[in-house]
Write an enzyme that holds these catalytic residues in place. Structure first.
Site, PDB file in Angstrom:
ATOM      1  N   CYS A 177       0.827  -1.212   0.000  1.00 34.32           N
ATOM      2  CA  CYS A 177       0.000   0.000   0.000  1.00 34.32           C
ATOM      3  C   CYS A 177       0.865   1.268   0.000  1.00 34.32           C
ATOM      4  CB  CYS A 177      -0.993  -0.027   1.156  1.00 34.32           C
ATOM      5  SG  CYS A 177      -2.408   1.087   0.869  1.00 34.32           S
ATOM      6  N   LYS A 180     -11.902   8.268  -1.554  1.00 30.55           N
ATOM      7  CA  LYS A 180     -11.068   7.194  -1.023  1.00 30.55           C
ATOM      8  C   LYS A 180     -11.350   5.874  -1.739  1.00 30.55           C
ATOM      9  CE  LYS A 180      -9.764   4.928   3.317  1.00 30.55           C
ATOM     10  NZ  LYS A 180      -9.991   4.834   4.785  1.00 30.55           N
ATOM     11  N   SER A 234      -7.595   0.444   0.763  1.00 29.48           N
ATOM     12  CA  SER A 234      -8.000   1.487   1.703  1.00 29.48           C
ATOM     13  C   SER A 234      -6.967   2.604   1.613  1.00 29.48           C
ATOM     14  CB  SER A 234      -8.066   0.931   3.130  1.00 29.48           C
ATOM     15  OG  SER A 234      -8.424   1.945   4.050  1.00 29.48           O
ATOM     16  N   HIS A 257      -4.188  -4.151   0.362  1.00 30.12           N
ATOM     17  CA  HIS A 257      -3.908  -4.760   1.664  1.00 30.12           C
ATOM     18  C   HIS A 257      -4.375  -6.215   1.664  1.00 30.12           C
ATOM     19  CE1 HIS A 257      -2.480  -1.404   4.112  1.00 30.12           C
ATOM     20  NE2 HIS A 257      -3.380  -0.631   3.528  1.00 30.12           N
ATOM     21  N   GLU A 306      -3.286  -8.582   3.239  1.00 26.22           N
ATOM     22  CA  GLU A 306      -3.157  -9.167   4.578  1.00 26.22           C
ATOM     23  C   GLU A 306      -4.341  -8.855   5.488  1.00 26.22           C
ATOM     24  OE1 GLU A 306      -1.898  -4.971   5.172  1.00 26.22           O
ATOM     25  OE2 GLU A 306      -1.670  -6.460   3.574  1.00 26.22           O
ATOM     26  N   ARG A 318     -14.949   3.344  12.598  1.00 25.47           N
ATOM     27  CA  ARG A 318     -14.118   4.347  13.272  1.00 25.47           C
ATOM     28  C   ARG A 318     -14.327   5.723  12.645  1.00 25.47           C
ATOM     29  NH1 ARG A 318      -8.357   3.692  11.301  1.00 25.47           N
ATOM     30  NH2 ARG A 318      -9.368   4.765   9.544  1.00 25.47           N
TER      31      ARG A 318
END
Length: 306
Positions: A142, A163, A192, A235, A237, A249
């Site tokens: 990333c 985003k 992300s 990502h 992972e 969040r």
């Protein structure tokens, strides 16, 4: 085969509960083999969460892997205790004289800051230069991939109007290259991020080979130097609930955050997300360890130049 970690690393209990084979130092000392040495530069703020995700990803291989976690010294972590860092992490001066079979440079939530303005940029560039002579193969994830493409090849990141957030479909390119061996023609992977390295710039760089790409999310996977440098724009992972945690969040902070795409069943954030990318993520790391680390690295790491 197992991953060797310190016996009291907090995530060890979680990995064992998930039936992932981990080995502490005492048992590993009695193994008459040369384990693969992997260095992980963890730039993520929630370091224990990232430790767990990456150790899961590295566990699906017949190789014994010794993992060393590294943190930058030029940045003070606000989300991980100093005691955890002191006990389980090294800093660059402690390992710069060593050589490693493989390395992972993680992402970091700083993509909206200019590279040179990141407080540990100078240290990171020293580490990235060091990998060229001390690491057999390095995966950049990333923001770490954007930083690597900028430092090694001069490719600039650009801000996105919205985003890139959620699961996106990618198509495999250059199927004969071992890094994508066993991949389906199309696969989902998490993203992300607020910035991107434009696909056109990557394709126009003669040093880079594109291995997977999305019409919507751009290049996902590319490599250089015959796999000694690997760049992953997303990502892989991430676990099942990482995007869920990020969404809730930011929502709780009142930020303008859209639902992660292709993630919640019926686009309802109250529904449990389906885990739709784990198999390809595991395949990516297994291929990397087998074809670009184990099959390539010298047996005598210290005595053989790269």
């Amino acid at each position: 085969m197992p991953i060797k970690i310190q016996s009291d690393l907090p995530v060890k209990e979680i990995l064992e509960h998930e039936n992932i084979f981990v080995m502490d130092e005492t048992r590993a000392m009695h193994q008459d083999i040369r384990p693969i040495q992997i260095l992980i530069l963890n730039l993520m703020p929630l370091k224990e969460e990232t430790e767990l995700q990456l150790l899961r990803s590295l566990s699906n291989t017949p190789l014994q892997i010794d993992v060393t976690f590294m943190a930058v010294s030029s940045h003070e972590s606000k989300n991980t205790s100093r005691s955890h860092l002191n006990k389980f992490y090294v800093e660059f001066p402690q390992v710069k004289s060593q050589k490693f079979d493989g390395m992972i440079i993680t992402g970091a939530p700083v993509e909206q800051i200019e590279f040179e303005e990141v407080d540990y940029w100078e240290e990171l560039t020293e580490i990235m230069e060091w990998t060229k002579s001390h690491v057999t193969s390095t995966i950049h994830l990333c923001w770490g991939a954007q930083a690597g493409l900028y430092y090694h090849y001069g490719l600039q990141k650009k801000p996105l109007s919205q985003k890139m957030f959620g699961l996106f479909w990618h198509r495999v390119k250059n199927r004969k290259i071992p890094l994508v061996r066993g991949f389906d023609d199309a696969f989902l992977a998490p993203h992300s991020r607020h910035t991107e390295v434009p696909a056109e710039d990557i394709h126009n760089c003669d040093a880079l080979t594109v291995l997977a790409e999305s019409d919507e999310a751009g290049v996902f996977l590319c490599m250089a130097m015959d796999g000694r440098q690997i760049f992953v724009m997303g990502h892989p992972e991430y676990d099942r609930v990482t995007l869920d945690g990020e969404y809730k969040r930011d929502k709780g902070k009142g930020l303008d955050i859209q639902l992660p795409k292709n993630y919640y069943p019926d686009n309802n954030p109250e529904n449990k997300p389906l885990l739709l990318w784990r198999a390809h993520a595991n395949n990516l790391y297994t291929n990397w360890l087998n074809y670009y680390v184990y099959q390539t690295t010298p047996y005598d790491l210290d005595g053989t130049p790269f």
